[in-house]
Design a protein around this motif. Structure first.
Motif, PDB file in Angstrom:
ATOM      1  N   ILE A 136     -53.223  10.277  16.436  1.00 28.27           N
ATOM      2  CA  ILE A 136     -54.080   9.202  15.932  1.00 28.27           C
ATOM      3  C   ILE A 136     -53.425   7.822  15.985  1.00 28.27           C
ATOM      4  N   ASP A 137     -52.225   7.723  16.582  1.00 28.06           N
ATOM      5  CA  ASP A 137     -51.670   6.382  16.773  1.00 28.06           C
ATOM      6  C   ASP A 137     -52.488   5.664  17.849  1.00 28.06           C
ATOM      7  N   GLU A 138     -52.453   4.350  17.819  1.00 28.24           N
ATOM      8  CA  GLU A 138     -53.380   3.536  18.613  1.00 28.24           C
ATOM      9  C   GLU A 138     -53.355   3.883  20.098  1.00 28.24           C
ATOM     10  N   LEU A 142     -46.962   8.493  20.796  1.00 28.31           N
ATOM     11  CA  LEU A 142     -45.731   8.857  20.093  1.00 28.31           C
ATOM     12  C   LEU A 142     -45.421  10.343  20.231  1.00 28.31           C
ATOM     13  N   TYR A 143     -46.430  11.205  20.096  1.00 26.91           N
ATOM     14  CA  TYR A 143     -46.191  12.634  20.280  1.00 26.91           C
ATOM     15  C   TYR A 143     -45.778  12.910  21.725  1.00 26.91           C
ATOM     16  N   LYS A 144     -46.522  12.342  22.671  1.00 25.16           N
ATOM     17  CA  LYS A 144     -46.259  12.626  24.092  1.00 25.16           C
ATOM     18  C   LYS A 144     -44.879  12.143  24.511  1.00 25.16           C
ATOM     19  N   GLU A 145     -44.467  10.987  23.995  1.00 21.48           N
ATOM     20  CA  GLU A 145     -43.147  10.469  24.348  1.00 21.48           C
ATOM     21  C   GLU A 145     -42.040  11.370  23.824  1.00 21.48           C
ATOM     22  N   ARG A 146     -42.270  11.981  22.658  1.00 25.50           N
ATOM     23  CA  ARG A 146     -41.222  12.788  22.032  1.00 25.50           C
ATOM     24  C   ARG A 146     -41.246  14.239  22.516  1.00 25.50           C
TER      25      ARG A 146
END
Length: 315
Positions: A136-138, A142-146
């Motif tokens: 739900i970040d804009e 963030l999930y995909k990067e990590r």
């Protein structure tokens, strides 16, 4: 997902499917051992800690909701740490851990950082799939990067360990009416292709955040196109489906497929139909860890019903 490969010696084929048992530490996880390529549980926490497991063991945790601070549990990070401390106390180190989504509550960088800081204390390789709260970040990055490196599409992937084929699926990207999960054609076609080269005697574990089976559609507790995914595993002798999302233990067996939903490390949700809607369920503070207790679910042969025994962490 994890970036490490697991290589274990495969045992010869199994003449028949073994009885599966599931041990859930509600607020800790599910501890599995794989012997002869077939997953089974080690039993109650005390006996599991004392056992000398044969073959490979792995854990499942779910719905950590790091960042959640509402009355249902003002310290979700603290109960995650309690869960990881339980994991660290297991004498025989599991091979790896699966996290079935909602690592964070609001997809904030600090929440991902805090989750990683606590979960990494287990010193285990962890395979993740996202929950809807992780996307739900804009920019949904963030999930995909990590955790998304080396994955396909929105983050699906597969790996082999201990003679078992594991498939991490993503069903939280394009939610359908009422919040039902959705896999989508691209992922389903990939899944069909991924399974094509596997021997039908290979045990398969599918894991995703929202249940792949229809638990309670009125609350969006199911996956709209989950039946199509399950069609692809029909010919396999042993299939285990691990999910989270509903923050409570539910089990069922259909033919060769055994379904398990895990409890959250953060807060309980109501039993389907007992409240106007799903969501964090506030209980008396003294009762919280009573709900985040131990549940042992025994699968018996000859069509006997599931035997579910709950033992609280305290009280």
């Amino acid at each position: 997902m994890s970036h490490h490969d697991h290589h274990d010696d495969e045992n010869p084929g199994v003449s028949r499917r073994r009885v599966l048992e599931c041990m859930t530490w509600a607020g800790t996880g599910v501890l599995w051992t794989v012997t002869g390529g077939v997953p089974r549980s080690l039993g109650l926490v005390d006996s599991a800690e004392a056992a000398e497991p044969a073959g490979m063991t792995f854990l499942q945790i779910s719905d950590s909701h790091v960042g959640f601070d509402k009355p249902a549990n003002p310290n979700a990070l603290g109960t995650l740490e309690e869960a990881i401390n339980k994991v660290k106390a297991i004498p025989t180190k599991p091979s790896f851990m699966i996290h079935t989504g909602d690592i964070t509550h609001l997809s904030k960088a600090a929440e991902f950082d805090n989750a990683e800081r606590i979960i990494s204390q287990a010193k285990l390789d962890v395979h993740y799939v996202p929950g809807e709260h992780d996307f739900i970040d804009e920019e949904v990055k963030l999930y995909k990067e990590r955790y998304g490196k080396g994955t396909k599409g929105a983050g699906w992937y597969s790996f082999d360990a201990g003679g078992v084929h594991f498939v991490g699926l993503v069903n939280v990207v394009d939610l359908k009416a009422g919040g039902l999960g959705n896999l989508g054609n691209e992922q389903l076609e990939w899944l069909e292709d991924d399974l094509k080269g596997k021997s039908k005697s290979t045990p398969v574990v599918l894991f995703a955040h929202i249940p792949l089976w229809t638990v309670y559609p009125q609350w969006g507790w199911g996956t709209e196109d989950g039946a199509r995914a399950l069609e692809y595993v029909k010919g396999f002798g042993s299939v285990t489906v691990l999910n989270g999302h509903i923050h409570q233990v539910m089990q069922k067996v259909e033919g060769n497929v055994t379904f398990h939903t895990a409890r959250s490390t953060a807060f309980p949700q109501p039993v389907p139909g007992t409240a106007p809607s799903p969501g964090p369920m506030k209980v008396e503070d003294a009762k919280l860890r009573g709900l985040l207790g131990v549940a042992t679910i025994n699968f018996k042969q000859n069509n006997q019903p599931l035997a579910i025994i709950d033992t609280p962490l305290q009280g």
